[in-house]
Each structure stands twice: as C-alpha cells, then as structure tokens.
Scaffold this motif. Sequence first.
Motif, mmCIF file in Angstrom:
data_model
loop_
_atom_site.group_PDB
_atom_site.id
_atom_site.type_symbol
_atom_site.label_atom_id
_atom_site.label_comp_id
_atom_site.label_asym_id
_atom_site.label_seq_id
_atom_site.Cartn_x
_atom_site.Cartn_y
_atom_site.Cartn_z
ATOM 1 N N LEU A 355 -41.477 -3.898 -39.283
ATOM 2 C CA LEU A 355 -42.430 -3.450 -38.263
ATOM 3 C C LEU A 355 -41.681 -3.134 -36.980
ATOM 4 O O LEU A 355 -40.666 -3.742 -36.675
ATOM 5 N N ARG A 356 -42.212 -2.164 -36.230
ATOM 6 C CA ARG A 356 -41.685 -1.908 -34.892
ATOM 7 C C ARG A 356 -42.817 -2.174 -33.898
ATOM 8 O O ARG A 356 -43.870 -1.537 -33.981
ATOM 9 N N ILE A 357 -42.560 -3.106 -33.012
ATOM 10 C CA ILE A 357 -43.578 -3.442 -32.009
ATOM 11 C C ILE A 357 -43.095 -2.895 -30.676
ATOM 12 O O ILE A 357 -41.987 -3.232 -30.238
ATOM 13 N N GLN A 358 -43.922 -2.063 -30.054
ATOM 14 C CA GLN A 358 -43.469 -1.354 -28.860
ATOM 15 C C GLN A 358 -44.265 -1.777 -27.627
ATOM 16 O O GLN A 358 -45.377 -2.275 -27.738
ATOM 17 N N LYS B 41 -45.319 10.974 -27.138
ATOM 18 C CA LYS B 41 -44.926 9.728 -26.476
ATOM 19 C C LYS B 41 -43.541 9.304 -26.915
ATOM 20 O O LYS B 41 -43.097 9.646 -28.025
ATOM 21 N N SER B 42 -42.879 8.563 -26.054
ATOM 22 C CA SER B 42 -41.501 8.171 -26.338
ATOM 23 C C SER B 42 -41.232 6.725 -25.936
ATOM 24 O O SER B 42 -40.375 6.455 -25.101
ATOM 25 N N PRO B 43 -41.952 5.772 -26.519
ATOM 26 C CA PRO B 43 -41.637 4.368 -26.240
ATOM 27 C C PRO B 43 -40.304 3.975 -26.854
ATOM 28 O O PRO B 43 -39.598 4.837 -27.358
ATOM 29 N N GLU B 44 -39.999 2.691 -26.843
ATOM 30 C CA GLU B 44 -38.605 2.301 -27.081
ATOM 31 C C GLU B 44 -38.077 2.467 -28.508
ATOM 32 O O GLU B 44 -36.869 2.575 -28.698
ATOM 33 N N HIS B 45 -38.922 2.484 -29.497
ATOM 34 C CA HIS B 45 -38.397 2.531 -30.863
ATOM 35 C C HIS B 45 -38.689 3.843 -31.583
ATOM 36 O O HIS B 45 -37.860 4.366 -32.302
ATOM 37 N N ILE B 46 -39.896 4.315 -31.444
ATOM 38 C CA ILE B 46 -40.289 5.502 -32.208
ATOM 39 C C ILE B 46 -40.920 6.525 -31.283
ATOM 40 O O ILE B 46 -41.881 6.223 -30.584
ATOM 41 N N HIS B 47 -40.382 7.715 -31.273
ATOM 42 C CA HIS B 47 -40.977 8.810 -30.506
ATOM 43 C C HIS B 47 -41.937 9.584 -31.395
ATOM 44 O O HIS B 47 -41.653 9.792 -32.573
ATOM 45 N N THR B 48 -43.036 9.982 -30.801
ATOM 46 C CA THR B 48 -44.017 10.749 -31.585
ATOM 47 C C THR B 48 -44.068 12.180 -31.076
ATOM 48 O O THR B 48 -44.277 12.421 -29.884
ATOM 49 N N TYR B 49 -43.886 13.103 -31.983
ATOM 50 C CA TYR B 49 -44.058 14.520 -31.682
ATOM 51 C C TYR B 49 -45.250 15.002 -32.493
ATOM 52 O O TYR B 49 -45.666 14.364 -33.451
#
Lengths: 685, 575
Positions: A355-358, B41-49
């Motif tokens: 899981l990735r928790i952001q 969005k571009s938070p710390e782990h996964i960016h969403t396009y």
Amino acid sequence: MINAWKNNLLSLPDSIFFDIMRNYLGDLKTPFNKHDLIRSLTSMIMKKEIRTRLFELVDEDDSRLLTAVSLLKYPTISELFCFTRKIYSFLELYNRVENLQQRLLLCIEYPEKSGRKDEKVIRLNPLFEEELKSKYLGSSLIFPSIEVKEGRPAQPWYNEQLLSGFISFLSANRNMLKNNGNARKKAENKFSEVFASVEKNVPENIQLPDLLIHSLRILKFAEASSSAVNIHTDAILNFGSSEYKSRMLKIASTVVTFLLKEEDADRTPSIDSIYMLLSNLLLSFYCGTVISREDLTSVLYLIKRNLLAGYPEIGLVTGDSVIEALCLTGYLSETETLLTFNFDPDYVQAAGEKLRIQSNSEISAPAGFAIAEEITAAICSEIRNYDITRTYSIEKRSFAAALEAGFDLEEIISGLEKNSTGSIPQNILFSFGAWEKEYRSIGLNYGVVMTVSPDRLPLIKHAPQLKEFFLASPAPGVFILDPEKENEWRRAFADAGFDILPEIKTGDDAVTTPILGPKSAGEFSKNTVETGLIDFFSGYSIQNPSKLLDELTDKINRLPMTPEKRNKLNARSQKKLILSDSQLKASDRPEEKGEAGGLDHRAKIRLTERALELENLLEVTTVVDLELEKRLVKPLKLTKAENALEGKPPVYTVEGIELPDEKEIHIPITRISYLKMLKSSLYTP
Amino acid sequence: MTAPENKPLIVQSDSSLMLDVHDSSFESARNEIAAFSELEKSPEHIHTYRITPLSLWNAASAGIPAEEVKDRLERWSRFAIPDNVLFSIRQTINRFGQLVLRETTNSDLLFLEADNPNIILELESRKSLKKLLIREGDGFLIRLVDRGSVKVELIKAGWPVKDLAPLKEGTSLDFKLRKKTLGGRDFTIRDYQTEAAGAFFGGGQLGFGFGTIVMPCGSGKTIVGMKAMDLCRTNTLIITTNIAAVHQWMRELIDKTELKPEEIGEYTGARKEIKPVTIATYQILTWRPDKESDFPHFKIFSAGGWGLIIYDEVHLLPAPVFRVTAEIQAVRRLGLTATLLREDGREADVFSLVGPKRFDVPWKELETKGWIAEADCFEIRVDLPESLLISYATADKRQKFRIASENPRKLDIVNQLVQNHREDHIIVIGQYLKQLHSLAKMLKAPIITGKTPNAEREVIYQDFREGKVRVIVVSKVANFAIDLPDASVAIQVSGTFGSRQEEAQRLGRILRPKERNSWFYSVVSNFTTEEVFSANRQKFLTEQGYKYNIEIWDDLEDISPDKKLPIEKSEVYQS
C-alpha cells in the motif's frame, strides 16, 4: 492383477465366456472346465509375441475409447455414451465396447468398491492397464481442441481485490440496503461510479452488488440485517491465511452458487462440492489453455462423475452454469465456441508491492494485493475508484466505521504500517488519534443511554438542536434519548458538528433476521485445494494397424478352407480378434445364426424369439427415407396379429425399448431390413 | 507465471495514469506521458495524470499521432493497456484535424472546413451551433466574433478545431529583455520558463499563440509573460487582479526589459492610460454604473492594437469577461495561473476561450531544482477557551466558523511563532479584520486590508522588501500577486472556509527562491468546524506533494522561546 482378471472372466455369462475362449483357444472339448480354460488363455496372452500383437492392433479409435473409459473410472455404458456422444452413436459405442471386451482390453464387471451394485461398469483389463496408460491412451484424443495460447491472459476480474473494494464500499454505506434487500438508489449510483471498470463486465440481468453481497455472505465476510451490513473482519483475516489459489477458487465457487440460486433456490449443491469441482477444473489446465465449449463440457461431466461418490448433490450442477459463472467472472473467456483459461494458480501477487499512504489522505492498493493485507485500509478508508489500482480516501467517517467494526487505533495503525511502503504521514496519524478520541468521547448504550466525556459535554449540553432529544439527564454527562427517533437525533448531532456517533451497543452482537439468505450452501470445510479427479494421458502416439491386418488377410486367404469359413475367419481378423497363427483355423462347430435380413422374415422371427429367450439385444436396421437407420433394441415382446389382407400371413411386430433412451418402439418384422443379435452383457435396464 | 513487470506506469480503465515516483524510470516516463495527459495531482508516492480529449487534441496539434501515444504508454506500462482506453485514444485523436478553421478573403469571416459529410450533418443538427454556423460548400462560414464561441461549442460536442486561421499580429513593438536588471543583477530566464513560453508561442506556427500556463506560485509566471512578449514583439494588454499587482508588473517590466516607463500604461480606477504595454485590472473591466448598463471599459480590448493579451491569474477570469474574450479570438492570448480551480466550475470555458493548457510542472519538481523555496507546512491546533464553548455550541454554522477562526488563543500562538522565527520575514494572513487588528497591535506590525490606500500599501511593501519591517499583517487582499521576495514565514490564522485555491496562493507568498527554507503555519481551533475546512484547504497542496505536520499546542508555558521549533510536539493525539 491376474486374479482380478480371472475373477472377471468367471463372472461373465456363459455365452460370452465361451465365445471369448473359443475365439482364442479354438473349438473346446467337453467337459468344460472354466478354470482350465482361463489358465490356457492366460498362458497364451502372456506370451510376448501375443501381447505385442495385442497392442499393435490398437488404433486411434481404440485408444480414444480406452482413454474415455480410464478418465471416467468405471463408467456404465450410459455414462460412457454421455461422454462420447459427439463421437459415437450408442449402437456404435456398444459394438466397440463389446469388441474391446472380446479383444481382452476391456472388462465388464460389478465393482463393489464404486458403490454401484447391480450396475455393470467398464474398466481397462487390469492385466494391461499399466501399459495401456503409459503408451496407448491420449487425452488429446478426447479433447482435441486443447492448445495453449501464447502470452499472458488477464487474471480473473472477480477476485479478492474486488471483494476488498466492495467491503470498503459497504463499510462506508452501511445503510445501502433497503428492508427488501434491494440497494438504495443513491448507493446504486455511487456504486456504479466507483466500480465502473468492472460493472461493465456483468450482463444486465445480474446486479453486481447482489453478486458481491452473496459472495461475502457465503464466505462469511458480511451479513445483512434489516438495512445494515455487518463486516466480520476475523473471517476475512482467517480467509487470508489460505493460499492464493484456494482463495480464488472459493471466490469463484460463490459465483457458481449465486447463479444456481438464481435458477432454483431450493436446490443448491454444497459449497464444498462446487469448490472441489472448480479446483479440479481450473487446476487441471495451464493458464492460457484454449478448449472448445464441447470439450470443456465433457471435462466437467468427467469431474462431476468422479465427484458423485463423495458429493451426490453435484449432479445438480450443470456444465452450462459452471461455464457461465466462470465466463462471467473472467476465469474463462469465450470467443465464438472457444474458451480460454485465465486463471493462473501460481500468479505472483503484487510482486512485493504494498500500500502507498500519501499525505493527501489517499491510499493506493496495488494490483493483485491479497485481501488480508488490504482489509485494514479497506475498512478504515473509503474506496473512491476501483480499477487496476484501488484508490481509497481516508475520511473521518470511514475511520469511525473501522472503530465500529471492532478495530482499535493500534490495530489500524499496525495493520496499515505492516502492509504499506514507508511510514504513515504524520498528519494522518494525528487525525487518527483525534478521530478516535472524538469517537470514544460519546458512548451509546441500549436504552438509549448516552455518555459524554467531560471535554465534549459543554458542546453537547448547550447545542440548541439537540436539547429536544434529551428525555432526561440522570447524571452529569449522561443523557437518555428516544430510540424511536434515532434517525432524527443522529441528523441533529451531525448538524451540531458531531458527525461520528457510534452505533448503539445492544450487548448482543449477533445479527438477527437476515434479509438476504441464500438457501444455505454450507461452509467451506477445506482450506487447501484437492485435485486429481481427472488424469491426463499423453503417452499416445499414432498407430495404424492396417498393414498388420492386411498381412493377416493375405495369410487367411492362402489357407485351404471353404469360402464360408474363410469369410468368418476374415471377419474375426477385421475385428482384431486374431492374435496368433494358432487361431487361424476354421471352427467345425455349428454356429448359431445371429443375423437375418431381407425377406427372410421367418429367420428374423426366430432370431427375435431367440433374443427374447436369451435376453439379448437386437441391432435393428430399417430403411427410412431411403437411408439405413440402425437402432439398438431390447426386445420385450414379439406380437402376432391377424393380417387385414385375406390370405396373407399374420403380422409380427417386435416390441421393445430403444437404447439408450429406453423409448418404446414397435417395428413390424416386415419393415426390418436387417436384424442382428448382440450379447446384452453391457446393458442394465 | 512471473510477476507484472516493474515499470512505473499503471494505465487504468478510466484513462487515469498512475505514475510511481520511486521507480528509477519515473522521469523518463513522465516526460513522455506529459505530452498527452494532464497532471492531476502529485503527492509524494504516486502522481496521477489523466488522458482527456483536450490533452489528446493538444498532443495531436503538436504532431503526436495515436500510435505514438499507444507506444509510449506500452513502453512504460506495468500491465496491459485496457482496450477501451486504446480505443478512446484512437477515436479521439482521429477527430483532430477533421474540422479546420481557415481564413477567408473577408476579414470578418472564417471558414470551418469539415472533411466528412457526416460531421457536417451532425453539426447542422446541433441547436447550440445553429446561430453560429452558416452552411457553405463543404463546411461553414463563421463570423470572426464567434470564433471563440464556436470552438467552445464544438469542444462540448466532442469535436476539436484545428485553428489555422492566422492571428492578428497587432502593432509591432520593439521589445527586448535585459541581460542585467535595472537593479544591476544578472537576469537569465530559467529553462522551464523558456519552455513554457515556447510551448505557448509554438514558433509562431498556426495553431499556437493561445494557451494557459500553469506553474506554482513563486515560480516566475511574470517572467514567462515577459518571455512571451519577447517572442511576440507586439503591443500587449496585461490584465491582472488588483492595483498592487499592476504596479508589480510595471516594476518588473521596467526592471527586466528595455521598455521605458512612458511605454507602459496603467488602466485602473486611478488612471486610464493606454500605451503599447498596458496593464489593467479585472475589476475595472467589469465595472459598470448599474446592472443594466454595458461595461464601458471593454473598449480597451480594441483600443491598443494588441497582438498579445495576458490574463494573469486566469482562473479568476470574471464571467463577464468571457464574452469579450470570445470575441477577441484573433489575438494571441496567454493565461497564467498556479491553480486550475474555479468556484463556478468553468475551467473548461477558460481553456476553450483563452486556450488549452500548454505547460505545467509539478510544484515539487521546481522545489527540488531550487526554483521555488522548499516549504515546511504545519497545522497548529489550539483549543477553544472554556469561556467560548457555550457560545460556540449555541451558534449556527457560519458563526461557529467565525468563533473558531477568531479564537483568542491564536494570538498567543502567533506571538510564539513570531518569537521562534526572529530572523525571518513574516506575513500573518487572516480573514477577520478585528482579529487582524488585534494581531497587528500585539505584534506592533503594520496591517494591510482592503481599506488601506494603495499608496500606503506600496510603502509598507517597500519597507518589508527592504527589511525595515519584519512582520506584516495582511487580509486576503494579499492573497494574489504580491512580490515579497524575502518573506519566509507565513502564518495563517483564518481563511475563506475550505478554499484550496486560497491556501495555495497564500503558500505562494513564501515560495520565491531564497537562501533559507520557508515555513507555512496554519493555526486551527481544535474540535471545531475549522478542522474540517482546514483539511479541505490542505488538499490541493498535499496533492502537490506538500506534507503537513499537525501539532497541538496546549500549554504555551512549556514552549521555550529560544527554540526554532516548538518543544511541545504531540504527533499522535493520545486519548
């Protein structure tokens, strides 16, 4: 093995026994001693050159039938016919089986071990079974359309990730069901938004939420009561302890029971039987295998047949319903008439992904993530988008739902930390703590008795929208509320800023009056998969004995004998009944005529009477629309009636039942163009 | 069977793209997919396009065919691309170029060419286009003034227009950027600023010269505007949010370009100058004596021979200006903004009328490269005093928010924070004037509100820039377009409910690059409605990769004023 075979021979009716003996040993001298004859026959066929000849004469058709018998494990002639009906007519099958029996490759017996008393079953001759299995049987002869496709098909879409996502959805929409079990419109719309990527896979006549709720119920993950849904996390965690393939097969089993329930709610086989069926089906083929629908139906028949002893109710399951369930859920995919297996039992889940928790309060769950690892996230947050990656949003309300489900703060944090990459962002940890404190600051107990912590008391006591709901306040921080007005005061509390109130504790957590109950399919009793109900034989290589038969025919034609005797010898040779030169002598024994045809009505009448006497079967050929039509008939009566035309002989009619359907028939002797008497060793009425 | 390949991209069936930041090929993948997708969005782990029709049409107009899009996705995708996504990409991109807008010999008319008779039939059947299209040959004639409206309606109908009608050149302007600023410092344009301006200008080709640039606060959008002016070399109208912003533009233009002051005009409530480069406010444009009257200042759009119009903070484009914007489609137009969010949901209209997004860059990327300051974000929670609990409990929702926002305990917190940052330049921002006046008094700091005359504001800003004052207290007038190069701490005591845009703009006040980090504090009353609004406000920034640390300051006596950071750090609230 020899003893088993000997016993089988001794159990045969005399007519069949002596036919076999005469074929291999020649004319027999009285007094007949069956044991001596068996010894002589045994000694003959154990010779190397005889065995060699025996196997050399096995052609593709023989192998096909021998494979079918072996796969079905002691089938009756009817069961063998069910399995091979696309290849042979019943009459053809009957003749072939009889031939193989005469050729000593098959035995007909009454095996007590199969629990099928009084039924004649067919098996490979134990003397030759091992060699037949290793070199002369081939599953590809029965299922010719099996091939393995290149590339990696998509894994089934109806899987544990979907269940995780749906549990999250249910947890956030606990009142999604109305009292009649249907989903509320708002919840339906929301469901379609979140699960758009999979809802399109489901045909219009099936509601995916219904299917999912059914699966959760069968797996004991959730129960519906009135208009609330309760999640059982311990059952989910327990489920997670079994291996991947077992979990997927259980999930697939629930879909089969759903479709069967739809068909006939009163007759649902046990979930274990379905599980066994699917285990053997889905684990017997490589992922990517392509097979025709017909052949898959045959495989299913085979498996069901072999499960019957342990699970008699498996007969309620139709091949079509299983295929439909598996196609619906992506375990199989169908193009035209071909089906592809998409299930890989050795699929490596998530490949180390977690899981990735952001910090933006989103949790991403990777593809293929196991339910036991995802469940904490699924319950403490709300699913926003179900797709290859699931996206959850951590909300106060969903966190409270997790607390309501019995989690505490430490469990939630450890459940998330254990299954995620990196640490949980500080703002989220803080929020969890704050929400937990808020949730626990108010208690609701049966009555309804509300207790409020001192720090929240002023806000509650003075909130104008709440005052009307306090029936009494027997002590500081204690309030009595009207249980009948629960919806109203909950709304009022939300309005006053208290949006996470716990459920009212009743002291009895059992769910009563379930509203959606399938007919109980029982529980899964197994956590591991069991296979082995179908064997696959791959030793077969193409044989063509026609050269051998031609050589034998040459030999016979050079022998000095009458044409009639030569014809009989050739006929036996073509039936592959000659294994040794010692058999190449014509019998002097007068043979009972077993055939009659044309205008020899008298012979046909006598043959029919003889068949009735011996309880034998008749192969009846008639002409219908200028085409020959053959039937296998069990004669029951030969009736005689006056001919309407004066001076003409009486009309004889054969009355009986046509096999295998046991349809009544009445055929005038004059209409029969050819009649042949068969041994009835295979048929059991 | 082996595990899915370790690639950074996941293509989902809803056309969203999830990009794993921690994968070693993240940057390469990002560079390739950015050409045909929008960063959500571009938070710390996964960016969403997200692949949208607009993003695909932009790609198509930049010469990227459907096959190339598919190849790029497949190159980086961890799993098979969903069939529906591939189908949609092909179908959408193939639509581009089927409608082409061309000039005619009549300067008031354009020709919309359709290469498929079925499209003509479809367009003819649309009610919204009936009044705008005049059937002619294998297409339609369109009035020049309807150019924008037609494009908007066609986009809504799923038909992008390849706009090959030339743009008006406008009056030529001798424009040059300086190599050294007037203040004597070296002036170079950063690579992303050049790239942004270039993406807008498109080498002067047909189909370019109109668009929106989205860049973080503090990243130098003004410079991008100037670079665009350099590329266009034409009279320019710049429209911005308020007079302070107008003056900021003027200062920047004089400082960094060779324009003379007499070439730059101010068109505001105070002055009405039209010069080769004119800077106006949205307010003056949308002023009218009464609701029935026309907008008298719209004439500015046709007054100056403009070849370029720059809409600063374009997300604030007022609805009345849409109409005019629709009519001036023949002019190059550039929108600048840090946030795409609008309260009225008319982002699509902005992009249709001003132009599609031509360039964006994640905030954190600029931070990593040092182009904007690194910022640490904190939310400090403080309890309401007991004396306010009852009035809070009995208040309605609006009042509750106000009581929570004006929590008197916040004053002590702010005081402590100011003490903690003795060497920093600090802005204290809030919503409620009474509270702000109390703060200003306590801190002995100047205050700027809507009532502060512009001249006085300029003096305070100047003093702040020069370091004569270290702390200023501002109301929401300071949300936009203020040049405060040395502010490194922002303390937000209250805001406009849950406005994400406002939060982002306020953070932007401290993002100009500097030698030290920046600090952003948001002071929030515990267990009140302010918490909920605060969480919403932070959404945009957390989606840009910013992390908030939440702390409770419940006992100020324990906090040592000598420490930079508060001693009392309740990271997890203990029940």
